[in-house]
Write an enzyme that holds these catalytic residues in place. Sequence first.
Site, PDB file in Angstrom:
ATOM      1  N   SER A  64       0.576  -1.114   0.238  1.00  0.00           N
ATOM      2  CA  SER A  64       0.084   0.018   0.737  1.00  0.00           C
ATOM      3  C   SER A  64       0.831   1.124  -0.118  1.00  0.00           C
ATOM      4  O   SER A  64       0.591   2.344  -0.544  1.00  0.00           O
ATOM      5  CB  SER A  64      -1.146   0.513   1.061  1.00  0.00           C
ATOM      6  OG  SER A  64      -1.590  -1.195   0.744  1.00  0.00           O
ATOM      7  N   HIS A 110       0.799   4.928   4.118  1.00  0.00           N
ATOM      8  CA  HIS A 110      -0.022   5.265   2.867  1.00  0.00           C
ATOM      9  C   HIS A 110       0.420   7.055   3.059  1.00  0.00           C
ATOM     10  O   HIS A 110       0.450   7.050   2.502  1.00  0.00           O
ATOM     11  CB  HIS A 110      -1.478   5.341   3.630  1.00  0.00           C
ATOM     12  CG  HIS A 110      -2.445   3.750   3.547  1.00  0.00           C
ATOM     13  ND1 HIS A 110      -3.161   3.297   3.411  1.00  0.00           N
ATOM     14  CD2 HIS A 110      -1.986   3.040   3.463  1.00  0.00           C
ATOM     15  CE1 HIS A 110      -3.490   2.244   3.065  1.00  0.00           C
ATOM     16  NE2 HIS A 110      -2.226   1.357   3.260  1.00  0.00           N
TER      17      HIS A 110
END
Length: 517
Positions: free
Chosen positions: A441, A494
């Site tokens: 991610s 993230h």
Amino acid sequence: MKTYITKLKHIVPTFMIIALLTISGILFLRWILAIRFDILDIKEEMWCFWLPVTLPWIPVLIWLRPRLRILTFKKDTDNRRFFFQFLAVGTIAVSLMVAQNFLTTSTGELKELPSIKDIGKNELVRYYKLKDFHVTDDFGGTYTNFRQSGKYNQHLNFDIYFVVPILENSSVKINTIPRYWYGVNFKKEISNNISNEEKEKKYHAFYQECAQKMDTYDYYTLDHFERTPTSEDRKYYLAAVQSRFQQTAGDNFIVLEPVKEKYEDRNGNKFAWIFYTFGIGLGIFLFSLIWPGYSESQRKNFLAGKKPKSDDLRDAINFLIPKGAHFASSVVIDLNLLVYIIMIFSGISIFSANGTDLLEWGANRRQETTSGEWWRLFTSMFLHGGIMHLIMNITALVLASIFIEPILGRKKYFIIYIIAGLCGSLASIMWYPNTISVGASGAIFGLFGAILGHYYKDTSPDREANKGFITMTWIYVGINLFWGLFGSIDNAAHIGGLLAGLAIGMLLNNPGESHES
């Protein structure tokens, strides 16, 4: 009726051949590799569940799927044809799981021995009867495995493992770590949607209940023992041994579980149920073939070897081959898929891997990483905690291949993916003191951040044409960051990957360079 007979002749013989060869082939491979010669020592769950569930898809997609094109429907044709593929795989899988359980018990040899020490003097077998043994119940260990289950991880499971040493007799003193252990386990499932305080309360209540059962447990009322094979259960039994001695329990340790039913009854009706389950599945398959329509032109095309112009499966396979505008994306996707498949074959849970397993594979956590294992910043980028986690990241990488790689080019794509992934991993251990972090991610957010940075520094005529995609990118990033506030999602990775991607995207962008939009 005539078209129904034609459908049967075109589809059913191939299905029967696939089923027969798949079931017999996997059973034979297991017998040769794991039972007869002990060449391949993988966890028993792989043989008895994961291989039966996954391997039948290969022959069904290759050989049965093209034959199902003769079936026609008024609407939603692809999904309704997929129903027949799913039904075929399900029939084979269930029959194969029953067959694997039958193979396990039917090939298990029983040895009757005078005492526990005689196990080490003979070749290991599945079942044992001991004439004399003694259990030291005040010298045991315990271990609890917590795991999530369900399609949306809505269940939390407690698997509690207890072990106590098995000795020759009561006069033997324990001076070293015993090799033989008596294993008992208890399992309970609760909701994963309740508060952490409520989960902890339910766990402690269940643990106390199990501990009370062990205090009064009758260790000597049994017909025989079953040696715990290479499996998840064995792994956690050995963890219980380690909790007692604070030392690694090696492969030479043997865990025996009590079996109260007679050895002669171990197979039950498993052999008959192989045919019952297959017959039920085949019956449903044949009955379901009544309803679809029939296309004679598709049958003629198949017999003539003509392939359809459009084929989603063929396109998906071609996409995995690194080439053209999706070269870098295909390489990254292939690496993530390959690592995940290897993890599954090693025995990692396909739905929700536990933290211990992930750390062994190279997951990122502050304590391990800052203690000198900095390689975890990189390896964690190619690990995933479950199939849904993998699917979500693969979907994002497919989007990246369509919209991002053609703009950035493969070299910049690789540079951004690696650097943003490393930055995301660093951000994770800086923000979270004890969180185990895995997944692509951070690197994926870096790719989307790079395209945003590229856009805001771009002065080419293509800038306005890309405005809609940039808006979609901001929405994608915003939704994922917002969602990360409410779940077990590493938002630090993230954000770290996103910021790194933004910076790199602006640094690498050459305003005078033209890009394919």
